[in-house]
Every structure is written in C-alpha cells, then in structure tokens.
Design a protein around this motif. Structure first.
Motif, mmCIF file in Angstrom:
data_model
loop_
_atom_site.group_PDB
_atom_site.id
_atom_site.type_symbol
_atom_site.label_atom_id
_atom_site.label_comp_id
_atom_site.label_asym_id
_atom_site.label_seq_id
_atom_site.Cartn_x
_atom_site.Cartn_y
_atom_site.Cartn_z
ATOM 1 N N TRP A 34 0.820 -1.211 0.000
ATOM 2 C CA TRP A 34 0.000 0.000 0.000
ATOM 3 C C TRP A 34 0.855 1.263 0.000
ATOM 4 O O TRP A 34 0.327 2.379 -0.100
ATOM 5 C CB TRP A 34 -0.934 0.032 1.201
ATOM 6 C CG TRP A 34 -2.151 -0.836 1.077
ATOM 7 C CD1 TRP A 34 -2.416 -1.989 1.761
ATOM 8 C CD2 TRP A 34 -3.280 -0.628 0.217
ATOM 9 N NE1 TRP A 34 -3.621 -2.513 1.384
ATOM 10 C CE2 TRP A 34 -4.182 -1.696 0.434
ATOM 11 C CE3 TRP A 34 -3.609 0.344 -0.719
ATOM 12 C CZ2 TRP A 34 -5.394 -1.815 -0.252
ATOM 13 C CZ3 TRP A 34 -4.824 0.237 -1.403
ATOM 14 C CH2 TRP A 34 -5.692 -0.832 -1.160
ATOM 15 N N TYR A 273 -12.825 0.815 -2.936
ATOM 16 C CA TYR A 273 -12.517 -0.239 -1.967
ATOM 17 C C TYR A 273 -13.491 -1.411 -2.081
ATOM 18 O O TYR A 273 -13.998 -1.928 -1.084
ATOM 19 C CB TYR A 273 -12.516 0.335 -0.547
ATOM 20 C CG TYR A 273 -11.504 1.451 -0.367
ATOM 21 C CD1 TYR A 273 -10.227 1.205 0.126
ATOM 22 C CD2 TYR A 273 -11.821 2.767 -0.698
ATOM 23 C CE1 TYR A 273 -9.294 2.230 0.286
ATOM 24 C CE2 TYR A 273 -10.887 3.798 -0.550
ATOM 25 C CZ TYR A 273 -9.634 3.522 -0.064
ATOM 26 O OH TYR A 273 -8.721 4.534 0.082
ATOM 27 N N ASN A 274 -13.726 -1.849 -3.294
ATOM 28 C CA ASN A 274 -14.654 -2.943 -3.567
ATOM 29 C C ASN A 274 -13.995 -4.273 -3.211
ATOM 30 O O ASN A 274 -13.297 -4.864 -4.021
ATOM 31 C CB ASN A 274 -15.054 -2.897 -5.040
ATOM 32 C CG ASN A 274 -15.887 -4.076 -5.491
ATOM 33 O OD1 ASN A 274 -15.782 -4.520 -6.622
ATOM 34 N ND2 ASN A 274 -16.719 -4.590 -4.615
ATOM 35 N N ARG A 275 -14.248 -4.738 -1.986
ATOM 36 C CA ARG A 275 -13.578 -5.945 -1.472
ATOM 37 C C ARG A 275 -14.515 -7.132 -1.307
ATOM 38 O O ARG A 275 -14.077 -8.223 -0.948
ATOM 39 C CB ARG A 275 -12.942 -5.623 -0.113
ATOM 40 C CG ARG A 275 -11.882 -4.529 -0.206
ATOM 41 C CD ARG A 275 -11.562 -3.952 1.143
ATOM 42 N NE ARG A 275 -10.503 -2.945 1.050
ATOM 43 C CZ ARG A 275 -10.173 -2.114 2.033
ATOM 44 N NH1 ARG A 275 -10.831 -2.170 3.185
ATOM 45 N NH2 ARG A 275 -9.205 -1.243 1.880
ATOM 46 N N SER A 280 -19.511 -1.693 -2.022
ATOM 47 C CA SER A 280 -18.442 -0.856 -1.476
ATOM 48 C C SER A 280 -18.780 -0.558 -0.021
ATOM 49 O O SER A 280 -19.952 -0.350 0.316
ATOM 50 C CB SER A 280 -18.343 0.454 -2.263
ATOM 51 O OG SER A 280 -17.554 1.404 -1.569
ATOM 52 N N ARG A 291 -10.377 6.843 6.551
ATOM 53 C CA ARG A 291 -10.325 5.397 6.356
ATOM 54 C C ARG A 291 -10.246 5.032 4.878
ATOM 55 O O ARG A 291 -9.617 4.032 4.512
ATOM 56 C CB ARG A 291 -11.565 4.749 6.972
ATOM 57 C CG ARG A 291 -11.517 3.230 6.963
ATOM 58 C CD ARG A 291 -12.669 2.641 7.741
ATOM 59 N NE ARG A 291 -12.588 1.198 7.827
ATOM 60 C CZ ARG A 291 -13.486 0.409 8.408
ATOM 61 N NH1 ARG A 291 -14.539 0.967 8.993
ATOM 62 N NH2 ARG A 291 -13.334 -0.895 8.427
ATOM 63 N N TYR A 292 -10.880 5.853 4.030
ATOM 64 C CA TYR A 292 -10.923 5.571 2.601
ATOM 65 C C TYR A 292 -10.403 6.786 1.833
ATOM 66 O O TYR A 292 -11.177 7.500 1.161
ATOM 67 C CB TYR A 292 -12.348 5.229 2.170
ATOM 68 C CG TYR A 292 -12.974 4.102 2.956
ATOM 69 C CD1 TYR A 292 -12.460 2.808 2.861
ATOM 70 C CD2 TYR A 292 -14.063 4.320 3.809
ATOM 71 C CE1 TYR A 292 -13.020 1.770 3.581
ATOM 72 C CE2 TYR A 292 -14.630 3.285 4.523
ATOM 73 C CZ TYR A 292 -14.102 2.003 4.409
ATOM 74 O OH TYR A 292 -14.658 0.973 5.132
ATOM 75 N N ASN A 350 -13.617 -7.833 5.011
ATOM 76 C CA ASN A 350 -13.106 -6.664 5.728
ATOM 77 C C ASN A 350 -11.581 -6.694 5.754
ATOM 78 O O ASN A 350 -10.968 -7.327 6.585
ATOM 79 C CB ASN A 350 -13.664 -6.641 7.153
ATOM 80 C CG ASN A 350 -13.287 -5.364 7.883
ATOM 81 O OD1 ASN A 350 -12.947 -4.363 7.254
ATOM 82 N ND2 ASN A 350 -13.358 -5.412 9.191
ATOM 83 N N TRP A 351 -10.986 -5.961 4.835
ATOM 84 C CA TRP A 351 -9.529 -5.999 4.666
ATOM 85 C C TRP A 351 -8.984 -4.597 4.873
ATOM 86 O O TRP A 351 -9.405 -3.660 4.216
ATOM 87 C CB TRP A 351 -9.197 -6.493 3.269
ATOM 88 C CG TRP A 351 -7.769 -6.461 2.897
ATOM 89 C CD1 TRP A 351 -6.689 -6.744 3.685
ATOM 90 C CD2 TRP A 351 -7.226 -6.126 1.615
ATOM 91 N NE1 TRP A 351 -5.514 -6.615 2.981
ATOM 92 C CE2 TRP A 351 -5.819 -6.236 1.702
ATOM 93 C CE3 TRP A 351 -7.788 -5.767 0.416
ATOM 94 C CZ2 TRP A 351 -4.987 -5.990 0.620
ATOM 95 C CZ3 TRP A 351 -6.969 -5.524 -0.651
ATOM 96 C CH2 TRP A 351 -5.580 -5.633 -0.554
#
Length: 351
Positions: A34, A273-275, A280, A291-292, A350-351
C-alpha cells in the motif's frame, strides 16, 4: 496450456520473518504494498508490543522475500489497469455536461442506444411513466386494499446490521402486505424495514395485476417480457440502498414519493474499496476520507427522482439510493439489447 512453474530458489526465508505470526507477516506485506513508510509501520508494530529490532528487520527483509516480489509484479499489472480506467474516466469527465444527470423527453431509440447504452450515461426520462395508471392508483391504501391478504418477504431489522444488504437473507421476514403497510405508515422515517426487489413478488401470479398499471415503456424494452423482469419497491422515508453496482442495465420508475440517487462511474471502481461482491463499504452520505482516502478522487453525481421520472441505470455504475419520502418504485430489465454480463467479484471481506 498453463505455463510450467518456475523453479523455486533454495534460499530459506530469513529468521526475522519466520519469527512473526502469519497475521503480522501479512500485515507487513500489505502495508508495504500500500506504500506505507517503513518508519510508520515500525511505530505501529512497536506500539502494539512487538520487539523493535525484530520488527525493523522484518520490514527490511520483506522487500527481498520472493513471495512479496511476486506480489509486486502483479501489483504493477493492476496499477496499469487502474491507470487505463483513470485515463478513460478523465476523457468522460472532460465533457462539460458530465456532472449533470440529464432529464429528457422524446429520446429516440437510436439516440438512446448510442448516447446512453453504449455511451454508458445515466439519464432520467420524464415522458415514460407520467401517464401510467400506476401514477393515479398506487398508494399504501391501494396496496392494502388489493393485496393486503397476500404474503411477501420483507427486510426487517436493517438498523441492527451495518451490512444489512449483504445479509438480507438473515433479515427476511414473511408477513401479510396489510401488516407491512401498517408498519410503514406507523413507523415514521426509518431504514429498518423495506420491501425490495429481493422479494421477487412480481414473479408471483397473484401480484400480476400490478403490471396492468404499467403503461408504455422506453423504445428499447420488450413489453412481452415485463412479467419476467419487473421488481417492486415500497418503504418509508429513510430507507437506504448502500453503495453497489448491478450486473445488468435497468430502468427504475418513481411512482410515489422522491428518491435521491448518487452515482460513481464504473471507471472509478479502484477508488471505492470494492472488497466483497458488488458492494463498497463507503457511505457517500457520510464519507470517511481518513479510512478511505482514495474516495477523495471520485466524482459523485446526483439526481432526485420525482414521481413520474424513469431513471436509466447504465452498466456497472455505482449507486447509493435514499428515499426522501414514503416511496413506491418499479424497476424493469426487459431491454431488447444485450443485457447479460459477468463480473469476477472479490470475496476478500473486511480488509
């Protein structure tokens, strides 16, 4: 034919990495990928009680770990794809009218297909549903009178689960339409209960009279397929649909009340942040930029649907929907153009 695997090197992993737990090892690799600085990572690890010397050695050694180096190569290919999306989005957004969702009348089929379907632009049609019988007939009282004895599956207790849409199956509750109408009318503004497309009530013969209240459709829809492609939505002011994208194109007609739609281009998916699946974790109504942080780069479009408005949702556009008033809506996917697409969705969580 798959490629033969490369011959693995005989060198063992350094001791400092072996001394970390799998969770911390993954954390070190994630944060370096990251782009977090080694010093900020070291500070976090020491604050969590890890040995400073061990942590510093592990951060340094991860840069030479063959698994990490392989991940970096895959990351380079991902970054290229993200840059392609960003450049295409820049071209889209260079249109002076990009930031405005058009509201139009009298759009021909050819223009609609070219400008909105292939051009992938949301648009609101104001001359499709305005003369539907539903516009004069639909109301909570009418729903109760005609269908009150029938049962539907509604979502109840949505306020107890932050992932209410992903966990909709666990929140399903069966009740008579009359009970749900009474709940909506007495409960005030809330997101706690909602009758959504997931009930698939329009596939049941006893609800087919609702289709008789639907009039003309956009020119690229096949009315003969409507009974297989229609969905009904009913809930109080305050209901929300979280940020997500659909896997096909659709029309959404607003019959009673108003809904606010917020959109983000599919080309800006890397910023959302499509995890997990098509969802999303971002709330566009209360964005958490700490956070984002990538969300700051996303351009959010917005439109309020009034009764009689029909929204066209192009393929893959992210959207978050809020009912501003008690709302009844009708959506349909019976387009006569290709409308089947596949997505390879993440299952990271949740990453």
């Amino acid at each position: 034919m798959p490629l033969a695997p490369l011959k693995p090197p005989p060198r063992p992993r350094p001791a400092a990495l072996l001394d970390l737990t799998p969770d911390w090892l993954g954390w070190v690799a994630d944060n370096r990928l990251w782009g977090c600085s080694p010093q900020s990572m070291l500070d976090t690890m020491v604050a969590a009680g890890l040995d400073a010397t061990l942590s510093e050695a592990a951060i340094a050694q991860i840069e030479q770990d063959p698994v990490f180096l392989t991940a970096q190569r895959h990351q380079q290919m991902l970054r290229k794809l993200e840059s392609v999306c960003a450049n295409q989005q820049k071209l889209w957004a260079s249109d002076p009218g990009y930031g405005v969702i058009e509201k139009r009348r009298g759009v021909s089929r050819d223009e609609f297909v070219e400008r909105y379907v292939r051009g992938s632009r949301p648009v609101v049609l104001q001359d499709v549903a305005e003369d539907w019988p539903a516009m004069r007939r639909w109301s909570p009282a009418d729903l109760r009178e005609r269908f009150g004895h029938l049962e539907v599956d509604v979502q109840v207790g949505r306020n107890t689960d932050a992932l209410f849409e992903q966990n909709k199956a666990q929140l399903r509750q069966r009740m008579r339409v009359a009970e749900f109408v009474d709940l909506v009318m007495s409960g005030g503004a809330t997101n706690d209960h909602y009758l959504t497309a997931n009930d698939e009530m329009m596939r049941k013969p006893e609800f087919l009279p609702l289709l008789q209240d639907i009039g003309r459709m956009p020119p690229l829809c096949d009315p003969a397929l409507l009974h297989t492609a229609a969905s009904f939505w009913f809930g109080p002011a305050g209901t929300r649909t979280p940020l997500h994208h659909d896997t096909l194109m659709l029309f959404h007609a607003q019959v009673v009340g108003r809904k606010r739609w917020r959109f983000v281009s599919p080309l800006q998916t890397p910023l959302l942040y499509n995890r997990m699946g098509v969802y999303s974790p971002i709330d566009l109504d209360a964005p958490d930029y700490q956070r984002y942080p990538l969300l700051r780069e996303a351009q959010v479009l917005e439109v309020v649907l009034e009764p009689g408005d029909t929204l066209f949702l192009p393929l893959g556009w992210w959207h978050q929907v809020s009912s501003l008033e008690l709302s009844m809506s009708f959506s349909y996917t019976n387009l006569d153009v290709a409308n089947e697409f596949s997505y390879v969705n993440p299952t990271i969580g949740n990453w």
